[in-house]
Design a protein around this motif. Structure first.
Motif, PDB file in Angstrom:
ATOM      1  N   ASP A   1      -1.586  -2.276   4.668  1.00  0.00           N
ATOM      2  CA  ASP A   1      -0.307  -1.902   5.281  1.00  0.00           C
ATOM      3  C   ASP A   1       0.856  -2.602   4.595  1.00  0.00           C
ATOM      4  O   ASP A   1       1.908  -2.001   4.383  1.00  0.00           O
TER       5      ASP A   1
ATOM      6  N   PHE B   1       3.953  -0.546   2.781  1.00  0.00           N
ATOM      7  CA  PHE B   1       5.378  -0.737   3.068  1.00  0.00           C
ATOM      8  C   PHE B   1       6.105  -1.345   1.872  1.00  0.00           C
ATOM      9  O   PHE B   1       7.276  -1.029   1.628  1.00  0.00           O
TER      10      PHE B   1
ATOM     11  N   PHE C   1       9.973   7.572   4.899  1.00  0.00           N
ATOM     12  CA  PHE C   1       9.959   6.491   5.883  1.00  0.00           C
ATOM     13  C   PHE C   1       9.301   6.958   7.180  1.00  0.00           C
ATOM     14  O   PHE C   1       8.445   6.266   7.742  1.00  0.00           O
TER      15      PHE C   1
ATOM     16  N   VAL D   1       5.771   5.316   8.620  1.00  0.00           N
ATOM     17  CA  VAL D   1       5.843   4.601   9.905  1.00  0.00           C
ATOM     18  C   VAL D   1       5.035   5.337  10.970  1.00  0.00           C
ATOM     19  O   VAL D   1       4.309   4.706  11.749  1.00  0.00           O
TER      20      VAL D   1
ATOM     21  N   SER E   1       2.306   6.975   0.279  1.00  0.00           N
ATOM     22  CA  SER E   1       3.462   6.213  -0.193  1.00  0.00           C
ATOM     23  C   SER E   1       3.555   6.232  -1.721  1.00  0.00           C
ATOM     24  O   SER E   1       4.643   6.359  -2.281  1.00  0.00           O
TER      25      SER E   1
END
Length: 177
Positions: free
Chosen positions: A14, A18, A66, A70, A127
Motif C-alpha cells: 500500500d 500511494f 486518486f 483510494v 497505479s
C-alpha cells in the motif's frame, strides 16, 4: 491499522501504491508548465494519438486515479481486512460451487487473505498503469515518442494475472481443506 493489514499482506504494497501515485502527481505538476495547450487525451489500439484536448485534462485523470486507488484501498481495508472471520464477512465475495456456510474459520481466513492480497496487488498495478499513461501523454505532448509505450500493454496483461491467480488459489484452498 498496519497490524491488521500485516496479517494479510506486507503493508509496503500500500505504501508503494500511494508513493507511485503521489510521485507521478509531482511529475505531472512539475511538467505541466512545459506542456503545450493541447495534449493527446486518447490513443487508438495501435498506440497512436487520435484525440487531443486541453492539458487541464490531466487533472481530471489525476482525480480518477486518486479515486480508484483510494476506493480500492478502502474497500479492501473495511470490507475484507477489518471484517470478522465469519461467513457474514464473505457476503460480497462469490466463490462458485462452494457453500460458504460450510466453511471453517480457517478457510474463511484463507479466503480473506487471498482476496486482500489480490486487491492490494491489483491496486499497485493500477497505479503503475496510470503512471505509464501520464508519462506517455506528457512525453508525446513534448514531441518525444509517437505511440503509447509498450509498458501500458504489459501492465494491462499483468493486471489480470493476480486476479486469476488468487481466484484459483482461493477456490483450491477452500476445496482441498
Amino acid at each position: 491499522m498496519w497490524r491488521r493489514i500485516q496479517k494479510y499482506y506486507p503493508p509496503g504494497l500500500d505504501i508503494l501504491t500511494f508513493s507511485v501515485m503521489f510521485g507521478i502527481f509531482i511529475y505531472v505538476f512539475f511538467m505541466y508548465g512545459k506542456l503545450p495547450d493541447e495534449i493527446p487525451i486518447h490513443f487508438n489500439t495501435a498506440g497512436e494519438a487520435d484525440d487531443w484536448g486541453n492539458k487541464a485534462t490531466l487533472f481530471g485523470l489525476m482525480l480518477i486515479h486518486f479515486h480508484a486507488v483510494v476506493l480500492m484501498f478502502v474497500l479492501n481495508y473495511f470490507l475484507i481486512i477489518r471484517s470478522a472471520d465469519t461467513v457474514d464477512s464473505l457476503q460480497l465475495i462469490n466463490i462458485p460451487f462452494v457453500n460458504k456456510e460450510e466453511l471453517t474459520e480457517e478457510q474463511i481466513g484463507m479466503v480473506k487473505a487471498n482476496i486482500a492480497r489480490m486487491f492490494a496487488i491489483t491496486n499497485l498495478i493500477l497505479s503503475f498503469m496510470f503512471s505509464v499513461i501520464y508519462y506517455d501523454i506528457i512525453q508525446h505532448a513534448l514531441g518525444e515518442p509517437d505511440k503509447l509505450g509498450f509498458g501500458f500493454e504489459v501492465l494491462l496483461v499483468l493486471l489480470f494475472i493476480p486476479i486469476f491467480y488468487y481466484v484459483r488459489k482461493t477456490y483450491r484452498d477452500v476445496k482441498t481443506r
